[in-house]
Enzyme design. Sequence first.
Site, short mmCIF file in Angstrom:
data_model
loop_
_atom_site.label_atom_id
_atom_site.label_comp_id
_atom_site.label_asym_id
_atom_site.label_seq_id
_atom_site.Cartn_x
_atom_site.Cartn_y
_atom_site.Cartn_z
N GLU A 149 42.85 28.09 51.07
CA GLU A 149 42.96 28.40 49.38
C GLU A 149 44.21 27.52 48.81
O GLU A 149 43.83 26.97 47.81
CB GLU A 149 43.34 29.91 49.18
CG GLU A 149 43.11 30.24 47.77
CD GLU A 149 43.32 31.62 47.71
OE1 GLU A 149 42.74 32.30 46.96
OE2 GLU A 149 44.29 32.23 48.07
N CYS A 160 42.49 42.47 55.11
CA CYS A 160 43.43 41.70 55.26
C CYS A 160 43.94 42.15 56.62
O CYS A 160 44.85 41.17 57.11
CB CYS A 160 44.40 41.46 54.35
SG CYS A 160 43.43 40.91 52.58
N GLU A 209 41.60 41.63 36.52
CA GLU A 209 40.64 41.80 37.08
C GLU A 209 39.66 43.06 36.49
O GLU A 209 38.54 43.05 36.23
CB GLU A 209 40.38 42.04 38.47
CG GLU A 209 39.11 41.76 39.21
CD GLU A 209 39.12 41.35 40.58
OE1 GLU A 209 40.14 40.85 41.12
OE2 GLU A 209 38.20 41.71 41.34
N LYS A 230 43.96 31.43 53.51
CA LYS A 230 44.77 31.20 52.56
C LYS A 230 45.44 30.00 52.60
O LYS A 230 45.84 29.52 51.50
CB LYS A 230 45.75 32.45 52.91
CG LYS A 230 45.42 33.87 52.35
CD LYS A 230 45.40 34.05 50.73
CE LYS A 230 44.75 35.23 50.32
NZ LYS A 230 44.19 35.08 48.95
N CYS A 289 39.57 37.70 45.68
CA CYS A 289 40.65 37.58 46.34
C CYS A 289 40.65 37.05 47.55
O CYS A 289 41.68 36.41 48.37
CB CYS A 289 41.31 39.07 46.75
SG CYS A 289 41.28 40.08 45.18
N SER A 317 34.96 37.12 40.26
CA SER A 317 35.68 37.66 39.32
C SER A 317 36.73 36.17 39.00
O SER A 317 36.70 35.17 39.95
CB SER A 317 36.89 38.27 39.75
OG SER A 317 38.02 38.43 39.00
N GLU A 373 38.63 42.25 32.87
CA GLU A 373 37.47 41.39 33.21
C GLU A 373 36.35 42.29 33.27
O GLU A 373 34.96 42.22 32.87
CB GLU A 373 37.63 40.30 34.14
CG GLU A 373 36.69 39.25 34.44
CD GLU A 373 36.88 38.47 35.56
OE1 GLU A 373 37.67 38.66 36.49
OE2 GLU A 373 36.10 37.33 35.61
N GLU A 428 42.07 23.42 42.94
CA GLU A 428 41.97 24.21 41.43
C GLU A 428 43.61 24.86 41.60
O GLU A 428 43.78 25.13 40.45
CB GLU A 428 41.18 25.35 41.68
CG GLU A 428 39.51 25.05 41.71
CD GLU A 428 38.84 24.62 43.14
OE1 GLU A 428 39.93 24.33 44.06
OE2 GLU A 428 37.63 24.61 43.03
#
Lengths: 165, 678
Positions: free
Chosen positions: B364, B511, B280, B361, B302, B322, B283, B369
Amino acid sequence: MTPVEAAQRKFERVNEIIEEHGREQSALIPILQEVQAEYRYLPEEILTYIATAMGLSVATVFGVATFYAQFSLSPKGKYVVRVCDGTACHVRHSMRVYEAIRSKLNLRDGRFTTPDMMFTVETVACLGACGVAPAMVINDEVYGKMTPEAACAIIDTLLNRDGEN
Amino acid sequence: MSVQQTVVIDGLSVPIEGERNLLELVRKAGIDLPTFCYHSELSVYGACRMCVVEIDKMGIVASCTVQPQPGMVVRTNTEQLRVIRRTILELLLANHDRDCTTCDKNGACKLQELARRFGVQDVRFGQEDAGLPIDRSTPALVRDPNKCILCGDCVRVCGEVQKIGVLDFAYRGSDATVGPAFGKCLADVDCVQCGQCASVCPTGAITIHSDVDRVWKAIHDPKMKVVAQVAPAIRVALGEEFGHEPGWAAPGKVVAALKSIGVDMVFDTCFTADLTVVEETAEFLERLSSGSRERLPQFTSCCPAWVKYVEQYHPNYLANLSSCKSPQQMFGAVARRFLGRELGVEPENLYVVSVMPCTAKKFEAAREEFASDGRPDVDAVLTTQELARMIRETGIDFDKLPIAPFDLPFGVSTGAGMIFGNSGGVAEAVLRAAAELLAPEKTSEIPRSRLVFEEVRGLDGVKEATVNIAGNEVRLAVANSLGAAAEVLRRIESGEAVYDIVEVMSCPGGCIGGAGQPSPSHLEVRKQRTQALYDVDTMQMLRRSHDNPYVKALYDRYLGDVGGKKAHSALHTSYGTRRRIAGEEIKFSSEEVDGKLDVGVCVGTCCYLHGSYDLLRGLMDRVARHGLTDRVDLHATFCFEQCEHSPNIEIGGSIRGNVTEEDIDEVFEKEIRARLVE
């Protein structure tokens, strides 16, 4: 006007109504009232559209639309029959009137609107017409001192009137 | 000299010290008045009436809604108050599905706890069984309306903290419910699955969708090699489930516990957090030096709830996210691709479990993907609460467990990876890396100014800072909740602020305040967990992700160059737009006639804001003028998920984006009229 044009006109009206009232949250109830006057109910997709246009959460708009008895989320008939079941009407046997109309129009179980979308039959807590109890109102017209027979005769008149047209 | 202002509570004089309401004052006096609907971080609702008190000259009031006034004389325990509280409980219980033994919330339910505390042994009002359907539509949450007590906590956390408003009250009186619009399930609306509703729900009405059974099955399958990854926030919270103070840091206990329940190998998500930082930062520096501000500010990605939020609400910023996968998914990617090879296990026999503080999560891990050939990179996600449940199920004495180290090769991490669990942690980790990469000279001693960035720490909603990194001014913002993220986006859009990097974590505190963490998870608890993670960081020998030797080894062995082709294919992804609510389009013609040309104009939020209604009207006019009403099926629709090209029109199955009012004539002539003439 063709049905398509009429539907488009209605949707244009929704936009005009929103423009007239503005997008403040406090304008939601008057907007819903006027939109319901156009569609005779509040269709789900139109409520989603109103929420989008006003920048409100759809759940909030749904909450307001379901909170007030004046709003309906299901299509209503051409004639909305409201039989009063307030205390004064109730003791004068308003439920017999209500049941007579329902059985005449063949409304059973959870149905309140006839399949041909002509009649919706509901009860209402008080019309403020206790002096002529039992009372009922069809669209904007009040009928007093109802009996099952008189109520059915009124329904017949309406059916005949529509049959002629 | 000012006289101390006091309130008399049950005969005791209690000083007023800025308490916002009488309830807080009573609790300060050491009397734990019961509540369902009161949360210090939400607005006061005053619905549950459990906190009633009797005030002289005022009578009986809900203490949460009363300002403490000097001289008030308050009683909290009278016969009348006792009867009121008990009656309220009985009424709530009468409307509540009381199948406690099979309830996910059994033992942690506020209603159960208060019923026991008040000795309710008989419910005089019977038992209502509405039998409403249970919503299991999302991988993250389960909503059981039969257990809802209408306290509105979820409505307020979703509306006030996250500023989304997926849930609201509907209907009235005895028909009142709480839920998404039109009674839809959560998967069909704009819920980001952050789970904050579940973390404030006092009963079992909103709970975490459990993956416990799936994980047991894998553990007990002799073919499966079960590997776990443990997120940073777990190590400072799991202890709470076993009676330890919040912030009791015990990474070794977490590893030992997972091993003891049968997990074969335990790795550290902090390791892949380091990997995320390396990618990251590269990037970010690339975007920063490109000379164009097109993809700046760079948004962190994230947090899966934040990513879904951008997909639904701000698709114009998708390119700013990102492209790095989150640490969880980077772990999934490297485990599925390389770990099997390292361990000599067939990839399909590798079962990857995450232990996360988070419900999103789960969503996710289930995203398309992050799957190859239909198999998700991460097979199952357990929350801190679910792991605790598994440990309890085995009967293992958590306190007697010896500590154990994380396994290699993904078990060594730096302090930068650890602080990922805190709001501001990802930003700080990237700043550490950027400071290292941009530093004019390398020194063996790292100056503190390149390691600790106080500006991004703390629990404020929006944190802003300008940090000088080797002569470069880096402007950053940290959003601590989605409500705060909305505010950051507003500042960007209004031109009030310019940022280079923006970190967003959806849950308050980051988190460590995730919805999968032990309950309670209020501000004080979050503060302690946050501090514990910073302490863990301070203790590390290595505090910058680039210094992680195992990260370097992974690049050498498998990933090639940082930001290179191989690294990109394994560690990066892209996101798309997503419609907010499933539903019907606005039809103008009731009959479906074959041969009509289908023309849909999107009136979803993005397209609407870009003037799609004017396009719709323009097309209506032209269609009518040319007498084509019966040959064109024109309708308004909600969202083709092409929001970045809004406004969009779909003509005969193909979508055309970026349509302006000037284009309408061309669109009508060439794409509608011409087709019909053919």
